[in-house]
Write an enzyme that holds these catalytic residues in place. Structure first.
Site, mmCIF file in Angstrom:
data_model
loop_
_atom_site.group_PDB
_atom_site.id
_atom_site.type_symbol
_atom_site.label_atom_id
_atom_site.label_comp_id
_atom_site.label_asym_id
_atom_site.label_seq_id
_atom_site.Cartn_x
_atom_site.Cartn_y
_atom_site.Cartn_z
ATOM 1 N N GLU A 47 0.620 -0.996 -0.125
ATOM 2 C CA GLU A 47 -0.287 0.533 -0.068
ATOM 3 C C GLU A 47 0.707 1.271 -0.017
ATOM 4 O O GLU A 47 1.537 1.415 0.741
ATOM 5 C CB GLU A 47 -0.955 -0.230 1.131
ATOM 6 C CG GLU A 47 -1.555 1.113 1.497
ATOM 7 C CD GLU A 47 -2.394 1.125 2.630
ATOM 8 O OE1 GLU A 47 -2.819 2.643 3.218
ATOM 9 O OE2 GLU A 47 -2.540 -0.425 3.241
ATOM 10 N N ARG A 51 0.325 9.986 1.202
ATOM 11 C CA ARG A 51 1.373 11.589 2.193
ATOM 12 C C ARG A 51 2.269 12.341 1.601
ATOM 13 O O ARG A 51 2.565 13.173 1.790
ATOM 14 C CB ARG A 51 1.558 10.680 2.766
ATOM 15 C CG ARG A 51 0.391 9.938 4.035
ATOM 16 C CD ARG A 51 1.532 9.330 4.937
ATOM 17 N NE ARG A 51 0.665 8.169 6.026
ATOM 18 C CZ ARG A 51 -0.182 7.733 7.072
ATOM 19 N NH1 ARG A 51 1.177 7.940 7.953
ATOM 20 N NH2 ARG A 51 -0.686 7.095 7.482
ATOM 21 N N LYS A 134 -11.088 -0.734 7.416
ATOM 22 C CA LYS A 134 -9.339 -1.094 7.991
ATOM 23 C C LYS A 134 -9.449 -0.206 9.423
ATOM 24 O O LYS A 134 -10.359 0.300 9.603
ATOM 25 C CB LYS A 134 -9.459 0.020 7.355
ATOM 26 C CG LYS A 134 -8.128 0.658 7.819
ATOM 27 C CD LYS A 134 -7.303 1.324 6.974
ATOM 28 C CE LYS A 134 -5.300 2.367 7.777
ATOM 29 N NZ LYS A 134 -5.302 2.885 6.746
#
Length: 214
Positions: A47, A51, A134
């Site tokens: 993943e 950011r 999640k």
């Protein structure tokens, strides 16, 4: 053009990915060696968090590596989800539950795993037709005890706990039947990348993959 994904079930895309390396990659030049190190360590998926300014470039480079199923993380908006899919993301992960992100991912045919922290948020996810979420941030929220508490009244829900989990806690989560995979950043930190320590990334990944085996 991004690779089209048939169906929108995270379990189908993440088949066999018991450990999900969560990557924040400031320098896109490290993306290729990083993909090589993860694959050499036995990782099957990764993943890439959105950011950093060059996250889409990193994702595209890593997605071209045939040994990895690569998705986008920290996706906060529908527009960001679309950028991620154009860059080659095979799945999308968000730290929270946003219906616009979910809807855009469905329109694009890409599995989406939204973040939840409470039973109320989990009920919203289920009402939206999702069955995989999640749990974030897992350890600060209560760890495996919270996961057990949420899984009990919501049978059939699958969890990808992420946040504060290291190798020492990974097995506790994976032992629960509701856990699809565990996300973690300890295998490839920004420090590893800054030092160019790809051997260390390979070693830590191999250790995690070995310990995650059923």
């Amino acid at each position: 053009m991004a690779q089209q994904v048939i169906g929108a079930d995270p379990a189908g895309v993440l088949d066999g990915c018991r450990v999900l390396p969560v990557l924040t990659v400031p320098d896109p030049r490290t993306a290729g060696p990083l993909a090589d190190a993860l694959a050499a360590g036995g990782a099957r998926c990764a993943e890439v968090t959105f950011r950093t300014p060059d996250a889409a470039r990193v994702l595209t480079t890593m997605a071209a590596h045939g040994g990895l199923v690569v998705g986008a993380g920290t996706v906060l908006t529908a527009a960001q989800a679309e950028r991620a899919v154009r860059a080659g993301a095979r799945f999308v992960v968000s730290p929270g539950l946003d219906e616009e992100v979910v809807g855009r991912c469905r329109a694009l045919g890409v599995p989406v795993v939204p973040g939840v922290a409470t039973a109320t948020e989990l009920m919203r996810a289920l009402a939206a037709g999702l069955d995989t979420v999640k749990l974030f941030p897992a350890e600060p929220l209560g760890g495996i005890a919270l996961l057990r508490a949420l899984a009990a009244p919501f049978p059939g829900t699958r969890f990808v706990p992420t946040g504060g989990i290291g190798l020492d806690r990974m097995a506790d989560y994976l032992s629960h039947p509701a856990v699809l995979a565990v996300g973690g950043s300890w295998m490839a930190t920004p420090g590893h990348l800054e030092r160019g320590d790809f051997a260390g990334i390979r070693r830590l990944t191999a250790e995690a993959v070995e310990r995650s085996a059923p």
